[in-house]
Design an enzyme around this catalytic site. Structure first.
Site, PDB file in Angstrom:
ATOM      1  N   HIS A  47       0.697  -1.299  -0.055  1.00  0.00           N
ATOM      2  CA  HIS A  47      -0.045  -0.117   0.025  1.00  0.00           C
ATOM      3  C   HIS A  47       0.915   1.304  -0.087  1.00  0.00           C
ATOM      4  CE1 HIS A  47      -3.471  -2.185   0.421  1.00  0.00           C
ATOM      5  NE2 HIS A  47      -2.903  -3.039   1.090  1.00  0.00           N
ATOM      6  N   HIS A  57      -7.753  -6.586   1.585  1.00  0.00           N
ATOM      7  CA  HIS A  57      -7.137  -5.707   2.217  1.00  0.00           C
ATOM      8  C   HIS A  57      -8.083  -5.302   3.422  1.00  0.00           C
ATOM      9  CE1 HIS A  57      -4.764  -2.206   3.357  1.00  0.00           C
ATOM     10  NE2 HIS A  57      -5.543  -1.436   2.859  1.00  0.00           N
TER      11      HIS A  57
HETATM   12  N1  LIG Z   1      -1.091   0.463   5.298  1.00  0.00           N
HETATM   13  C1  LIG Z   1      -1.978   0.546   6.278  1.00  0.00           C
HETATM   14  C2  LIG Z   1      -1.751   0.224   7.494  1.00  0.00           C
HETATM   15  C3  LIG Z   1      -2.557   0.491   8.555  1.00  0.00           C
HETATM   16  C4  LIG Z   1      -3.808   0.886   8.379  1.00  0.00           C
HETATM   17  C5  LIG Z   1      -4.231   1.269   7.067  1.00  0.00           C
HETATM   18  C6  LIG Z   1      -3.321   0.975   5.950  1.00  0.00           C
HETATM   19  C7  LIG Z   1      -3.488   1.192   4.566  1.00  0.00           C
HETATM   20  O1  LIG Z   1      -3.215   0.870   3.764  1.00  0.00           O
HETATM   21  C8  LIG Z   1      -4.981   1.930   4.473  1.00  0.00           C
HETATM   22  C9  LIG Z   1      -4.998   2.575   3.112  1.00  0.00           C
HETATM   23  N2  LIG Z   1      -6.383   3.073   2.853  1.00  0.00           N
HETATM   24  C10 LIG Z   1      -4.646   1.829   1.862  1.00  0.00           C
HETATM   25  O2  LIG Z   1      -5.407   1.031   1.634  1.00  0.00           O
HETATM   26  O3  LIG Z   1      -3.514   1.889   1.329  1.00  0.00           O
HETATM   27 ZN   LIG Z   2      -7.368   1.764   0.353  1.00  0.00          ZN
HETATM   28 ZN   LIG Z   3      -4.228   0.559  -0.350  1.00  0.00          ZN
END
Ligand SMILES: Nc1ccccc1C(=O)C[C@H](N)C(=O)O
Ligand SMILES: [Zn+2]
Ligand SMILES: [Zn+2]
Length: 207
Positions: A47, A57
């Site tokens: 991500h 995810h």
């Molecule tokens: N890497 C994370 C670690 C902790 C909490 C969220 C994320 C995310 O990646 C959320 C983001 N909306 C995403 O999809 O990239």
């Molecule tokens: Zn996301």
């Molecule tokens: Zn993401």
């Protein structure tokens, strides 16, 4: 070529979600040792930067990257400008005729300095997700690291989009992109169990 790169370059300075795995490129097997070639190795969160989310995810029972049709990420896309908003909701689309649009890209300007991970970003609302579903839009792209607020635990927008069959492309670089119609190419890697995948996102104007 007429393709415009709308991806964040993947190098060791790219930002990551707080607490997540930093991007690192290293030459694991240099030419001096292998005798013939340099062989690189990458460590990263799936991500980081410009990437797609697989439903797994945010849903243990959701699709993995390999289950997603690559055609979702290739083809005509409409870019619209929605700057300066705290949240983006269904009524923000009222002024736009989105008939026939299948991929929608939101230029929010909500992450102006990609050298720093943002502490606050606009969030998409479930009402927007429902409207996208009604419109038959199956891909939402945006210039933010998430469709939900940074501190969200519920991930309401991620879930509402998935309920509506709308897939997610995050972390686009749209500063140099004017609103209009484009061809998009942002195919994920075939990471079989992936919860997401980095993409090289490209746009080509159709106007
Ligand atoms: N890497 C994370 C670690 C902790 C909490 C969220 C994320 C995310 O990646 C959320 C983001 N909306 C995403 O999809 O990239
Ligand atoms: Zn996301
Ligand atoms: Zn993401």
């Amino acid at each position: 070529m007429t393709w415009i790169d709308v991806s964040q370059p993947l190098d060791d300075s790219i930002t990551t979600w707080p607490g997540d795995t930093a991007f690192r490129y290293e030459i694991a097997w240099p030419m001096a040792d292998s005798g013939s070639v340099n062989v690189g190795k990458v460590t990263m969160s799936l991500h980081s930067g410009t990437h797609i989310d697989a439903p797994f995810h945010f849903d243990d029972a959701g699709q993995r990257v390999i289950d997603l049709d690559p055609g979702l990420y290739i083809g005509p896309a409409r870019v619209i400008h929605l700057p300066g908003r705290e949240r983006i909701e269904a009524t923000d689309l009222d002024g736009f005729d989105l008939t026939g649009v299948e991929r929608l890209i939101l230029k929010t300007d909500g992450w102006p300095n990609k050298q720093e991970f943002p502490s606050h970003i606009p969030e998409l609302t479930p009402s927007l997700a429902d409207r996208l579903g009604d419109l038959g839009i199956y891909l939402i792209g945006l210039d933010l690291p998430s469709v939900d607020a940074i501190d969200s635990k519920e991930m309401a927008a991620h879930h509402a989009l998935a309920r509506n069959g709308v897939h997610i492309l995050e972390g686009l670089v749209l500063d140099h992109i004017a609103p209009g119609d484009y061809e998009l190419n942002a195919v994920p890697l075939p990471i079989v169990k992936g919860d997401g995948s980095p993409v090289r996102a490209l746009l080509r104007s159709l106007d």
